[in-house]
Write a protein that holds these residues in place. Structure first.
Motif, PDB file in Angstrom:
ATOM      1  N   LEU A  53     -22.471  37.961  21.794  1.00  0.00           N
ATOM      2  CA  LEU A  53     -21.946  37.872  20.429  1.00  0.00           C
ATOM      3  C   LEU A  53     -20.704  38.750  20.271  1.00  0.00           C
ATOM      4  CD1 LEU A  53     -25.304  37.975  18.412  1.00  0.00           C
ATOM      5  CD2 LEU A  53     -23.895  35.976  18.968  1.00  0.00           C
ATOM      6  N   VAL A  54     -20.773  39.924  20.886  1.00  0.00           N
ATOM      7  CA  VAL A  54     -19.613  40.824  20.840  1.00  0.00           C
ATOM      8  C   VAL A  54     -18.429  40.161  21.541  1.00  0.00           C
ATOM      9  CG1 VAL A  54     -18.729  43.094  21.496  1.00  0.00           C
ATOM     10  CG2 VAL A  54     -21.137  42.843  20.779  1.00  0.00           C
ATOM     11  N   ASP A  55     -18.722  39.495  22.650  1.00  0.00           N
ATOM     12  CA  ASP A  55     -17.645  38.815  23.374  1.00  0.00           C
ATOM     13  C   ASP A  55     -16.981  37.731  22.524  1.00  0.00           C
ATOM     14  OD1 ASP A  55     -18.218  40.401  25.501  1.00  0.00           O
ATOM     15  OD2 ASP A  55     -19.428  38.900  26.568  1.00  0.00           O
ATOM     16  N   ILE A  56     -17.783  37.066  21.688  1.00  0.00           N
ATOM     17  CA  ILE A  56     -17.239  35.954  20.893  1.00  0.00           C
ATOM     18  C   ILE A  56     -16.190  36.453  19.892  1.00  0.00           C
ATOM     19  CG2 ILE A  56     -17.817  34.257  19.092  1.00  0.00           C
ATOM     20  CD1 ILE A  56     -20.572  33.948  20.588  1.00  0.00           C
ATOM     21  N   VAL A  57     -16.487  37.532  19.178  1.00  0.00           N
ATOM     22  CA  VAL A  57     -15.559  38.000  18.131  1.00  0.00           C
ATOM     23  C   VAL A  57     -14.664  39.128  18.614  1.00  0.00           C
ATOM     24  CG1 VAL A  57     -17.078  37.297  16.245  1.00  0.00           C
ATOM     25  CG2 VAL A  57     -17.275  39.613  17.187  1.00  0.00           C
ATOM     26  N   GLY A  58     -14.982  39.689  19.771  1.00  0.00           N
ATOM     27  CA  GLY A  58     -14.228  40.846  20.257  1.00  0.00           C
ATOM     28  C   GLY A  58     -14.816  42.127  19.675  1.00  0.00           C
ATOM     29  N   PRO A  59     -14.734  43.233  20.419  1.00  0.00           N
ATOM     30  CA  PRO A  59     -15.405  44.479  20.001  1.00  0.00           C
ATOM     31  C   PRO A  59     -14.922  44.990  18.635  1.00  0.00           C
ATOM     32  CG  PRO A  59     -14.068  44.790  22.001  1.00  0.00           C
ATOM     33  CD  PRO A  59     -14.077  43.340  21.720  1.00  0.00           C
ATOM     34  N   ARG A  60     -13.671  44.746  18.315  1.00  0.00           N
ATOM     35  CA  ARG A  60     -13.119  45.214  17.039  1.00  0.00           C
ATOM     36  C   ARG A  60     -13.823  44.594  15.845  1.00  0.00           C
ATOM     37  NH1 ARG A  60      -7.270  46.297  15.170  1.00  0.00           N
ATOM     38  NH2 ARG A  60      -7.567  45.483  13.077  1.00  0.00           N
ATOM     39  N   LEU A  86     -26.015  44.836  14.437  1.00  0.00           N
ATOM     40  CA  LEU A  86     -24.676  44.288  14.637  1.00  0.00           C
ATOM     41  C   LEU A  86     -24.192  43.580  13.365  1.00  0.00           C
ATOM     42  CD1 LEU A  86     -22.765  43.922  17.110  1.00  0.00           C
ATOM     43  CD2 LEU A  86     -23.997  41.800  17.638  1.00  0.00           C
ATOM     44  N   VAL A  87     -22.959  43.919  12.979  1.00  0.00           N
ATOM     45  CA  VAL A  87     -22.291  43.137  11.937  1.00  0.00           C
ATOM     46  C   VAL A  87     -21.135  42.390  12.599  1.00  0.00           C
ATOM     47  CG1 VAL A  87     -20.910  43.221   9.824  1.00  0.00           C
ATOM     48  CG2 VAL A  87     -22.899  44.738  10.073  1.00  0.00           C
ATOM     49  N   LEU A  88     -21.187  41.060  12.526  1.00  0.00           N
ATOM     50  CA  LEU A  88     -20.151  40.239  13.161  1.00  0.00           C
ATOM     51  C   LEU A  88     -19.156  39.760  12.123  1.00  0.00           C
ATOM     52  CD1 LEU A  88     -22.506  38.106  15.422  1.00  0.00           C
ATOM     53  CD2 LEU A  88     -20.962  39.942  16.172  1.00  0.00           C
ATOM     54  N   ARG A  89     -17.865  39.857  12.464  1.00  0.00           N
ATOM     55  CA  ARG A  89     -16.820  39.418  11.544  1.00  0.00           C
ATOM     56  C   ARG A  89     -15.945  38.372  12.223  1.00  0.00           C
ATOM     57  NH1 ARG A  89     -13.290  43.166  10.373  1.00  0.00           N
ATOM     58  NH2 ARG A  89     -12.946  42.550   8.228  1.00  0.00           N
ATOM     59  N   PRO A  90     -16.435  37.135  12.315  1.00  0.00           N
ATOM     60  CA  PRO A  90     -15.669  36.095  13.016  1.00  0.00           C
ATOM     61  C   PRO A  90     -14.376  35.776  12.268  1.00  0.00           C
ATOM     62  CG  PRO A  90     -17.496  35.120  11.823  1.00  0.00           C
ATOM     63  CD  PRO A  90     -17.687  36.607  11.747  1.00  0.00           C
ATOM     64  N   GLY A  91     -13.387  35.324  13.027  1.00  0.00           N
ATOM     65  CA  GLY A  91     -12.088  35.004  12.436  1.00  0.00           C
ATOM     66  C   GLY A  91     -11.788  33.517  12.407  1.00  0.00           C
ATOM     67  N   THR A  92     -12.653  32.727  13.059  1.00  0.00           N
ATOM     68  CA  THR A  92     -12.440  31.286  13.074  1.00  0.00           C
ATOM     69  C   THR A  92     -13.783  30.573  12.949  1.00  0.00           C
ATOM     70  OG1 THR A  92     -12.734  31.049  15.458  1.00  0.00           O
ATOM     71  CG2 THR A  92     -10.499  31.535  14.685  1.00  0.00           C
ATOM     72  N   ARG A  93     -13.683  29.310  12.584  1.00  0.00           N
ATOM     73  CA  ARG A  93     -14.874  28.472  12.509  1.00  0.00           C
ATOM     74  C   ARG A  93     -15.507  28.356  13.884  1.00  0.00           C
ATOM     75  NH1 ARG A  93     -13.847  22.217  11.700  1.00  0.00           N
ATOM     76  NH2 ARG A  93     -13.831  22.231  13.970  1.00  0.00           N
ATOM     77  N   GLU A  94     -14.677  28.307  14.925  1.00  0.00           N
ATOM     78  CA  GLU A  94     -15.195  28.161  16.280  1.00  0.00           C
ATOM     79  C   GLU A  94     -16.044  29.383  16.655  1.00  0.00           C
ATOM     80  OE1 GLU A  94     -12.114  27.393  15.297  1.00  0.00           O
ATOM     81  OE2 GLU A  94     -12.430  25.229  15.499  1.00  0.00           O
TER      82      GLU A  94
END
Lengths: 517, 517
Positions: A53-60, A86-94
Motif C-alpha cells: 500500500l505504501v508503494d502504491i501512494v509513495g511513502p510521502r 496507516l493513513v493513505l492519501r492517494p493522488g489518482t483514481r488508479e
C-alpha cells in the motif's frame, strides 16, 4: 480544527472506548450500541501486508507518524477516536483502485474519509488498529465546468466551498449549503447524501448528482461520469452509492448539477404564535412563490433568546417577543425592472396576506445584504449558542411536513414531563419537515445528570417521531452511531435487502465494516 | 385503443414472431435481437399450477378468454404481441403478494403491466405462452392527498390523468406530463422512470417519488410508503425499483411529491437560425428565469411544416420562415399585481435581450390560454404528423445539453449522407438534452426500402450519440427492444453489478425475465 462543543466533551471522557466495560451505557445516543468498546484489541496487520500500500501512494502519502495521523483519527467533537496503522492519501483514481484491490485480496479493511466532518462516526477507524484510513483529499481537481450545460465535473476531495466558488465564477449556483462547507468534501457529501438549508428548493445531495465515478471494493472502476439529464439505460447504479456512507464503493469523482445564480433575494424574519401558524404560512408562501421560496426555517423564542445572549452583535429583529419565528427567503433569477425587486414585491404580498389572516404577529424585512446576513446569522448560530446554556440532548429527526406542529406539540410535552423545566429548542428546516429537536437542560441543573438521560430521551422522542412516520436520521446518516437503531426503524425485509446489496457489492466486507449495517 | 402509427404496421407484418426463421433480421431497432422469434413454443403451464392463482383473485379477475385477454397481449403500435395462459387482475396488495409467492415457488414467470403504453415491449408477454400477465389496473385508489405536506399517496393502477386531477382539486401540481397520460398508470411511470415535457423544471419521475410500496418476487412486501423529504437511514431501496422496469419488484403504491400550481404562465414560439442559437437562448433564459423556465422544446422547420400540413387548424405562428423553432414556457406561483403578468414581463425581457443579441429571428407570444394551447399543439402533434409523410426511423436519445448543436450537426449530416434527400425531424426536450432524432423518408421514396435501413441508421446515430457521452434510451427504457444493446453502452463492470442486483432481488428470475438484462 474546530472547537468541540462543550456538551460532548464529558461524554467522550466518561466513556473512553478502549477501557469501558461491556455493561457501561455511554451517555449519548447509540454509543452503548457501538461494538468498538467491547472489541478486543487485535494485533496490527503484518507489515508485509501494508508495504504494498505504501508503494502504491509513495511513502510521502502513506502516513504512519502518530502526529501526522492524528487529524484523521478523531472528529471535531472528540466523540469518535480510533487507531490505524496507516493513513493513505492517494493522488489518482488508479491508486485508489490499486489500494482497494490489494485490501480486498488480503483481508485488510478500508475506511474512506473526506473532510472528516461526519457526525455519526462513519469516517473514523475503530480502535482495533486494523482499519486503514483512505483519505480522498488529494483528489481535489475541478475537472470541468460546463456553464451552458449547467454541470460541473469534480473529484471527490474538492471542498464544497471550492465548488461554490467555481460555480460562482461562471454565474452559476451549486445549491448544497452546509455549515461545514469550508472543510467538508463533495465525495463525503455524496456518500452521506448531505442535506442542509437549501433542500427545500433544490433537494438533497442525491438530487444534485448526475453521474459518479466509483471504485468498487475489489478495485474495479464504475465509469459513470455521465452528465445527462435523462438516461433510462438499466438500473441507476449511482443511486446506490449515494447515501451508502462508503460501504459499497469509494466515490472518486462526480458530475454535479448547477443552477442559475439568483439575481434577487429577500429575507424576512417573522414572529408567529405557533408552529401551526408557521405551517399555514409555509403553505401559503409555497403556493404563492413556488420555486422562488428558497428558505423556510423555524426557531422558537428560547432559541432567539440564546442567540441574542451569546452571539456577538446579534439582536432581536422585532419589537415585541413572539413564541415562534420563521426565517423566510425568496430568490429570483430576475433583477426586476426599473429598480423594482421582484422578490420584495412577492414577500410583501405573502406577508401582507398572512398578516390579514392573523397568522403573523410581526415581521421584519432585511433592507440590505448585511441585514439579510444578520437574520441568517441568528439561525446559523443556533447550534453553537446552545452549548452556552449547559447540556443539550440532540435529535436529528424528520416527519412529514404537515405533521411538524403535532409532532412538536407532543414531543415538547413529553420531554417537559420527563425533565421538568428543561428547555426544548426545536429548530431547523420546517419546509423539509426536518427539525433539530434539541433540548437544553433546566437552568441551574446538574449538566452531567441531565446528559445521563440522553438515551432515555432519545428513545422517547424517536418513539414519537416513528408514530408520525418520521425518520430518526434525517440528515446525518447511520454510520456507527445509529447502526444498532437501524433494525428498529427498518423492517426485516428492508434489512435483508440492504444486506443482500452489501453482499453483492462488497462480498469480503472490505469497505467501512460495521458502518450502516 | 389508439391508432397504431402506419410506420410500424409493416414491420410487425413483415416479421411475425412465431413464424420468422432464425436468420430473419426484422426491420426495426433491436428486433433482430429479440429471443422471441427463435424461441420454440413450449407447452402451457399445467392447470394445477395455474388454478391457485385463479383462486387468489377469483375467476372474474383471472382472464382466460382470448377476447378478454387480447388488450393485454399487444401494444398500441402492434410492434409487440404475445401469448399467455392467464391475465390476473388483483384488487389488493395481498393478492399481488400471494400471486408472486406462488409463482416464485413454482417457477411461473410474471410480467407486470400498467396502462400498456410502454414503447420497448417490457409489459407484453413473449410468445411462449408461459408468462403470466399481472395487470395492476384495479389497484387504482388515491389513498391520501396531503395539500399542506405537498404529497399524495396513490396506488399503482391510478392513471396519470387521475393523479393530475386530484392534485388540481387542492390547487397543487403533479408535474409529470406525457402524451399518454389518459391511459398510462403511475406504477408503470415509476417502474420506467418516465420523462416527458416537464423534466426541465421538475425532473424525471424518479425525482417525484418520496416512497414506494413494493412486492418482491418472493411475495414479501417492502413497506416504504414514507412521505419524508429527508431520510438518511440506510440504503435508499426505492431508487432501485424506480426505472427497473418491473424486473426487481412490483410497485403497488407510491407517495408522490406535489408542487404549487402555477398561477401565471406564458408561452412563446420563437424562430431561430440554428440549434446553436437555441442553446444560447436557453442559457440566457435559464440564467434569467431560473426555476420559472418550465418548458424549452426544439423543433425544425420541416417539423413545423408537417404540423401545419397535417394538424387540423394548425398554422405557422410567425410571418416568415425560420430554420429552427423553440417553444419556451415560463411559469410563476404569483399572479402579479395590478393585472401585470410577471411571466409576461420576464418573457419580454428575455426575448428582447436575445433579439438585440441577434439570437432570435422572430417570436410570437401567446395572447390567450387558447393561443398557448395552439403553440403546444404544434409541438405535441409532431410525433403524429410524421407518419403522414411516409416512413420514419426513430431514435430516443440524449446528450449533454451543451452538446446538442454539435450532435445535431453531425447526426444530420451523417443520415443525409446515408440516405440522400431524407428529411431529419429532430425535435424535443432541448433543455434536457433529449432529442427525438427522427428521420422521415425522402419524398416519393419507397417506404419499405427506407424502413429496411432502420437498424443501419440506428447504429449510425447511436454511434454519434455515444461519442458525445449520450444515452441511446433517454426516456423509454430498455425492455425487450434494446436489451441486447445494453451491453454495448454499459461497461462489463456495470453489467456485472446490474446482474448481481437482479440475482439478489429476484434469484429465481420470476419477474419480467428477458427484460432489461
Amino acid at each position: 480544527m474546530a472547537q468541540a462543543p462543550n456538551c460532548f466533551k464529558p461524554l467522550a471522557i466518561a466513556c473512553p472506548a478502549s477501557t469501558a466495560p461491556q455493561n457501561v451505557i455511554c451517555v449519548t445516543a447509540g454509543i452503548s450500541a457501538l461494538p468498538v468498546s467491547i472489541m478486543p484489541v487485535q494485533p496490527m496487520p503484518e507489515s508485509s501486508l501494508l508495504s504494498p500500500l505504501v508503494d502504491i501512494v509513495g511513502p510521502r502519502n502513506a502516513l504512519t507518524d502518530p502526529a501526522d495521523m492524528a487529524p484523521y483519527l478523531r472528529e471535531w467533537r472528540d466523540l469518535y477516536q480510533g487507531e490505524t496503522p496507516l493513513v493513505l492519501r492517494p493522488g489518482t483514481r488508479e491508486e485508489v483502485s490499486a489500494i482497494l484491490a490489494h485490501a480486498d485480496r488480503t483481508g485488510l479493511k478500508i475506511v474512506p474519509q473526506g473532510g472528516n466532518t461526519g457526525l455519526v462516526g462513519g469516517q473514523i477507524p475503530n480502535d482495533s488498529a486494523r482499519e486503514i484510513v483512505l483519505s480522498l483529499g488529494r483528489l481535489n481537481r475541478i475537472r470541468e465546468v460546463d456553464a451552458q450545460g449547467y454541470t460541473m465535473t469534480v473529484e471527490a476531495g474538492c471542498t464544497l466551498q471550492a465548488i461554490h466558488d467555481a460555480a460562482d465564477e461562471v454565474e452559476r449556483l451549486f445549491p448544497l449549503t452546509l455549515g461545514s462547507q469550508g472543510s467538508c468534501q463533495i465525495g463525503g457529501n455524496i456518500a452521506t447524501n448531505a442535506g442542509g438549508t437549501a433542500v427545500l428548493a433544490y433537494g438533497n445531495t442525491r438530487d444534485l448528482v448526475l453521474g459518479l465515478e466509483v471504485v468498487l471494493p475489489d478495485g474495479r472502476v464504475v465509469e459513470g461520469l455521465r452528465g445527462l439529464r435523462k438516461d433510462n439505460t438499466g438500473y441507476d447504479l449511482k443511486q446506490l452509492f449515494i447515501g451508502s456512507e462508503g460501504t459499497l464503493g469509494v466515490i472518486t469523482a462526480a458530475v454535479l448539477k448547477l443552477y442559475p445564480r439568483p439575481r434577487a433575494q429577500d429575507v424576512a424574519f417573522v414572529g408567529l404564535a405557533s408552529p401551526g401558524d408557521a405551517l399555514e404560512l409555509f403553505t401559503r408562501a409555497r403556493a404563492r412563490a413556488g420555486a422562488m421560496l428558497t428558505g423556510f426555517e423555524l426557531m422558537p423564542r428560547v432559541g432567539l433568546e440564546f442567540s441574542v445572549r451569546h452571539l456577538t452583535g446579534a439582536r432581536d429583529p422585532l419589537q415585541a417577543p413572539s413564541p415562534w419565528y420563521v426565517l423566510m427567503e425568496l430568490s429570483s433569477g430576475t433583477e426586476g425592472e426599473d429598480g423594482e425587486n421582484p422578490t420584495r414585491t412577492l414577500m410583501e404580498t405573502i406577508l401582507g396576506e398572512a398578516y390579514e389572516a392573523g397568522l403573523v404577529e410581526d415581521a421584519a424585512l432585511a433592507e440590505s445584504v448585511a441585514q439579510a446576513a444578520a437574520f441568517w446569522h441568528l439561525r446559523h448560530g443556533m447550534s453553537e449558542v446552545q452549548r452556552e446554556e449547559g447540556g443539550s440532548i440532540k435529535h436529528d429527526v424528520s416527519v412529514p411536513v404537515a405533521s411538524v406542529p403535532a409532532f412538536l406539540s407532543e414531543a415538547i410535552a413529553a420531554v417537559e414531563k420527563m425533565v421538568p423545566d428543561c428547555r426544548p429548542v426545536p429548530f431547523g428546516h420546517m419546509g423539509d419537515g426536518n427539525i433539530h429537536f434539541n433540548v437544553s437542560q433546566p437552568v441551574g441543573a446538574d449538566k452531567a445528570a441531565f446528559l445521563a438521560r440522553w438515551d432515555e430521551m432519545n428513545e422517547l422522542v424517536h418513539g414519537i417521531v416513528l408514530k408520525f412516520g418520521g425518520s430518526i436520521s434525517a440528515e446525518h446518516g447511520i454510520g456507527r452511531l445509529k447502526r444498532d437503531l437501524l433494525g428498529e426503524v427498518k423492517s426485516p425485509v428492508e434489512m435483508d435487502l440492504m444486506r443482500r446489496i452489501k453482499a453483492a457489492f462488497d462480498p469480503n466486507n472490505t469497505l467501512n465494516p460495521g458502518r450502516v449495517l
